[in-house]
Design a protein around this motif. Structure first.
Motif, PDB file in Angstrom:
ATOM      1  N   ALA I  15      20.482  61.336  43.450  1.00  0.00           N
ATOM      2  CA  ALA I  15      20.274  60.656  42.173  1.00  0.00           C
ATOM      3  C   ALA I  15      19.098  59.690  42.263  1.00  0.00           C
ATOM      4  O   ALA I  15      18.246  59.625  41.365  1.00  0.00           O
ATOM      5  CB  ALA I  15      21.548  59.910  41.774  1.00  0.00           C
ATOM      6  N   GLY I  16      19.032  58.959  43.361  1.00  0.00           N
ATOM      7  CA  GLY I  16      17.934  58.012  43.512  1.00  0.00           C
ATOM      8  C   GLY I  16      16.592  58.682  43.676  1.00  0.00           C
ATOM      9  O   GLY I  16      15.600  58.326  43.025  1.00  0.00           O
ATOM     10  N   ILE I  17      16.538  59.671  44.568  1.00  0.00           N
ATOM     11  CA  ILE I  17      15.264  60.343  44.839  1.00  0.00           C
ATOM     12  C   ILE I  17      14.748  61.080  43.600  1.00  0.00           C
ATOM     13  O   ILE I  17      13.543  61.110  43.329  1.00  0.00           O
ATOM     14  CB  ILE I  17      15.455  61.326  46.011  1.00  0.00           C
ATOM     15  CG1 ILE I  17      15.606  60.551  47.313  1.00  0.00           C
ATOM     16  CG2 ILE I  17      14.309  62.313  46.102  1.00  0.00           C
ATOM     17  CD1 ILE I  17      14.383  59.760  47.706  1.00  0.00           C
ATOM     18  N   THR I  18      15.684  61.667  42.840  1.00  0.00           N
ATOM     19  CA  THR I  18      15.272  62.441  41.666  1.00  0.00           C
ATOM     20  C   THR I  18      14.508  61.581  40.678  1.00  0.00           C
ATOM     21  O   THR I  18      13.411  61.947  40.224  1.00  0.00           O
ATOM     22  CB  THR I  18      16.520  63.041  40.987  1.00  0.00           C
ATOM     23  OG1 THR I  18      17.173  63.887  41.912  1.00  0.00           O
ATOM     24  CG2 THR I  18      16.141  63.822  39.753  1.00  0.00           C
ATOM     25  N   ILE I  19      15.045  60.428  40.320  1.00  0.00           N
ATOM     26  CA  ILE I  19      14.355  59.601  39.329  1.00  0.00           C
ATOM     27  C   ILE I  19      13.134  58.919  39.945  1.00  0.00           C
ATOM     28  O   ILE I  19      12.125  58.700  39.263  1.00  0.00           O
ATOM     29  CB  ILE I  19      15.328  58.583  38.689  1.00  0.00           C
ATOM     30  CG1 ILE I  19      14.662  57.867  37.520  1.00  0.00           C
ATOM     31  CG2 ILE I  19      15.835  57.589  39.697  1.00  0.00           C
ATOM     32  CD1 ILE I  19      14.292  58.764  36.395  1.00  0.00           C
ATOM     33  N   ALA I  20      13.198  58.630  41.262  1.00  0.00           N
ATOM     34  CA  ALA I  20      12.052  57.980  41.909  1.00  0.00           C
ATOM     35  C   ALA I  20      10.844  58.914  41.910  1.00  0.00           C
ATOM     36  O   ALA I  20       9.751  58.541  41.473  1.00  0.00           O
ATOM     37  CB  ALA I  20      12.417  57.567  43.330  1.00  0.00           C
ATOM     38  N   LEU I  21      11.035  60.158  42.406  1.00  0.00           N
ATOM     39  CA  LEU I  21       9.918  61.109  42.411  1.00  0.00           C
ATOM     40  C   LEU I  21       9.548  61.514  40.990  1.00  0.00           C
ATOM     41  O   LEU I  21       8.377  61.690  40.660  1.00  0.00           O
ATOM     42  CB  LEU I  21      10.287  62.360  43.209  1.00  0.00           C
ATOM     43  CG  LEU I  21      10.409  62.196  44.715  1.00  0.00           C
ATOM     44  CD1 LEU I  21      10.762  63.530  45.332  1.00  0.00           C
ATOM     45  CD2 LEU I  21       9.123  61.682  45.306  1.00  0.00           C
ATOM     46  N   GLY I  22      10.565  61.648  40.143  1.00  0.00           N
ATOM     47  CA  GLY I  22      10.319  62.126  38.791  1.00  0.00           C
ATOM     48  C   GLY I  22       9.606  61.135  37.905  1.00  0.00           C
ATOM     49  O   GLY I  22       9.139  61.496  36.820  1.00  0.00           O
ATOM     50  N   SER I  23       9.494  59.882  38.318  1.00  0.00           N
ATOM     51  CA  SER I  23       8.810  58.899  37.481  1.00  0.00           C
ATOM     52  C   SER I  23       7.329  58.800  37.818  1.00  0.00           C
ATOM     53  O   SER I  23       6.573  58.172  37.072  1.00  0.00           O
ATOM     54  CB  SER I  23       9.452  57.520  37.657  1.00  0.00           C
ATOM     55  OG  SER I  23       9.062  56.939  38.869  1.00  0.00           O
ATOM     56  N   ILE I  24       6.924  59.385  38.944  1.00  0.00           N
ATOM     57  CA  ILE I  24       5.515  59.248  39.345  1.00  0.00           C
ATOM     58  C   ILE I  24       4.597  60.011  38.392  1.00  0.00           C
ATOM     59  O   ILE I  24       3.642  59.456  37.848  1.00  0.00           O
ATOM     60  CB  ILE I  24       5.345  59.739  40.798  1.00  0.00           C
ATOM     61  CG1 ILE I  24       6.072  58.807  41.748  1.00  0.00           C
ATOM     62  CG2 ILE I  24       3.877  59.835  41.164  1.00  0.00           C
ATOM     63  CD1 ILE I  24       6.075  59.263  43.193  1.00  0.00           C
TER      64      ILE I  24
END
Lengths: 92, 92, 92, 92, 92, 92, 92, 92, 92, 92, 92, 92, 92, 92
Positions: I15-24
């Motif tokens: 969940a964390g990695i998805t939104i972190a990478l997905g916001s770049i």
């Protein structure tokens, strides 16, 4: 390692990495837009109010992706449903 | 390794990495905006006050993403709810 | 490895990496802004005082992200709450 | 491996990596600012003194991030509080 | 592996990596500044002495970050306090 | 693996990597400066001697960072103090 | 694995990687300088001899960093002091 | 795995990687120089012979770094001194 | 580790990695479009309303990719079908 | 795993990686040179024959680095001296 | 770990990574196209309707690649045929 | 795992990676050359036939590096000498 | 882990990664082409129909590479021949 | 894990990665060529038919590298000779 320890460790690490990676894109994007706004004001001072208004509405939109990350990060630390489950399950 | 050690080690490492990675984007974005602001002032000195005002409001917005990281980093060191739980659970 | 060793090793490593990674962004951002400031002075010498003033206020803001990293780094070495806890717990 | 060996090995490795990574950003940033300064002097020789003065104040600011790394690096080698603790604890 | 071997191996590896990584930034930064200096001399030959003087003072400042790395590298090989401790402790 | 083998293997590997990584930055930096020098000579042939002189002094300065790496690399192979210690300690 | 095998394997691998990585920077740097030289000749044919002379002296300097790598690589294969030691020690 | 197998496997792998990595830099550098040469001929057809001559001498110099890699690669396959030693030692 | 712990840990991390990478990507893309919009307004103030309208419709489309990531991230935390299955299966 | 299997597996993997990595540089370099050649012909059609001739001689030189890789790759598959040795040694 | 746990963990992780990586390209591509559209409107306001229409049809096409990822991601969470098989096989 | 399985697995993996990596360079290089060709035709329509002819001969040369990879990839799948050896050796 | 679990896990992971990585290139390529199309329409409105037609035929060609990935991804989830084999072999 | 499982898992993974990586280069290359084609049509509408024809022949050539990957990917899934061998060998 028992379940509580694993869930806590993963939550801490993910919360930090999420906001750390999630702040790179918005900061660069906002910096670019801001730089162009200043250039546009210098080029067309009469439109400064229109440019500034569009800038801040747009910045808010870019900032929203950073806020998604911050929200997830905060949920993982303070309102983590998995953590709450294990606290109850293990009588924490 | 007992639970307290793991949680402490993960918290320390995450706190450092969070602010370290989280400072790259804002620093580059602010540097870019600042550079353009100086260029805009040189090009249109009469608008220096408008440019400077927009610059500092914008910089504050970019800085906010670094502050999110700093906040998470500080929470992990000084107000870590997982750490508090394990201190109580293990009678720390 | 006992707890004290692990916490100390992680603290040392994190303190170094935090300031090392955290100095890359600010240094590049400040270098860019400084370069543009010199170019702006050469282009508009009459505005040198305005440009220089804006430059140093802005540089201070960019520097702030490096200082966040330095602060975290120093806390981890000299005022590490986790380390203090383990010193007391293990009668260090 | 006993505690002293681990702490010493981590300190040595971190001290080297910290200054190695920490010198990349400042060196590139200073090189860019210096290059622009020379270009500005060639373009506006009459302002050479203003440009040079601003350059060196700015370079000192960029250099400061490298110095943060150097300070941390030196602390880890010559004034490492964790190392001192383990020397005393193990009767070193 | 005994302590002496570990400390020696880590010191050797870190000494090499420190100067290897630490030479990339300064070399690129100096190359850029030097290139711009030559371009500036060609553009404004009358200012060659001012440009050259500013260049070499600036290069010395950039070089300083490489020298920090070289100093740490040399300390790790020839005046390593951790190595000296283990030599005494193990009667080396 | 005994101590001598480890120290020798680490020394060999580090010596190679140090000069390999350490040659990338200087080679690129010198190539850039050289390219600009040729362009400057073509633009201002009358200043060829000044440009060439500045070029070679500057190249020597950039080359110095490669030489730092070469020196460390050679020390690790032919005058490695750690290796000498282990040769004596193990009666090599 | 006995000592001889480890030293030989590390030497072979390091020799190859050293020249492989070490050829990237010089080749790119020389290619850039060469490209600019041809452009400079086309722009100022009368200075072709000065440009060519400066080019080849400069290329030799860039090439020197590749040669450092080649020398280390050859030493590791044909005059490796560590290998010689182990051959004697193990009666090879 | 016996010694012969390890040495052979490492030699094969290193030989391939050496020429693979070592061909990237020269190919890119030569491509750049060649591209600029064609542009220079189009711009100054009368100097085509000078440009072509300088080009091919320069390309040979860039190619030399690829040839260093090819030589090391061939030595590792067909004249590997470590391999020869182990063949003799193990009566191969 | 039992099944519940594994599923919870993987869900938190993803969940964390998805939104972190997905916001770049969205943040950079929106920043670019916003920057160009401000430049376009400065260039053609009379079309400010058309530009602004197209900008916000387009930003919404870019934002949609960030929202996909946010949706997946929220599903993984609050409506995870795999987690629900294991809760029932293990009588959680 | 016996020796033959290891040598065969390493040879297969290295052969593929060698030509895969080794084709990146030449393809990019040739593409760049070819692009510039077409641009040069469009700019100076009268020199098309000179440009084309220089182009194909140059491309052959760039291609040579890809061919080095292809040769090594083929040697590893069809004329591998290490493989031949192990076939004989193990009576293959 | 039993089969159900493995399949669930892999499905969760893959679903997140798929949409996270898959949103980078479309977001950057759409941002670029949108930026150019605004620039084109500012340059040729009379063609605003044609430009806008082409923009949105094109954006839909770029968005399609993000939607492919979203579809696969949703299938993996809510209609995963492998998961359904294991639920039946293990009487889930 | 027996020898046949290892050789088959390595062959399959290498065959795929070889053509996958090997198609990146040629595709980018050909795309660049093609783009420039179209630009050249638009600039000098009268030379369209010369440009097109040179383009396709050049593209064939760039394509050759992709074909090298395809050939190796096919050899590894359908005419793999190592595989044939193990089939015979193990009576496959 | 039994065979079915391994095959299912690998299929799920590969299906996701394939479309995730495979969407980056097409999305960036289409975004670039779309951006240029809008610029071309603004520059030459009379050719809007020709440009749009060429654009959509070309986009379909670029999209085809994304569709290859989508097809492979769907085959791996819904028509995987390896999965079908193991279902039959293990009586699934 | 038995042989069939390993071969199937490697085939599935390789098939996906091959087309995923192999689509990046062609998509970017085709996007670039398409973008330039549209720009060329806008610049020289009278040559639209020549440009379009050259574009599609060229795109087919670039597409060929993606098709190589697709072919290998399909062979690995539906006509894998290694898989067929193990099916027969193990009586599958």
């Amino acid at each position: 390692m028992d379940s509580n320890t694993i869930i806590a460790a993963v939550s801490i690490f993910t919360a930090g990495i999420t906001i750390a990676l999630g702040s790179i894109g918005p900061a660069l994007g906002e910096g670019r837009a801001l730089a162009q706004a200043l250039s546009a004001i210098a080029q067309q001072p009469d439109e400064a109010s229109t440019i500034t208004r569009t800038l801040f509405v747009g910045l808010a939109m870019v900032e929203s992706t950073a806020i998604y990350c911050f929200v997830i990060s905060m949920i993982l630390i303070f309102a983590n449903p998995f953590w709450n489950y294990f606290l109850q399950a293990n009588g924490g």
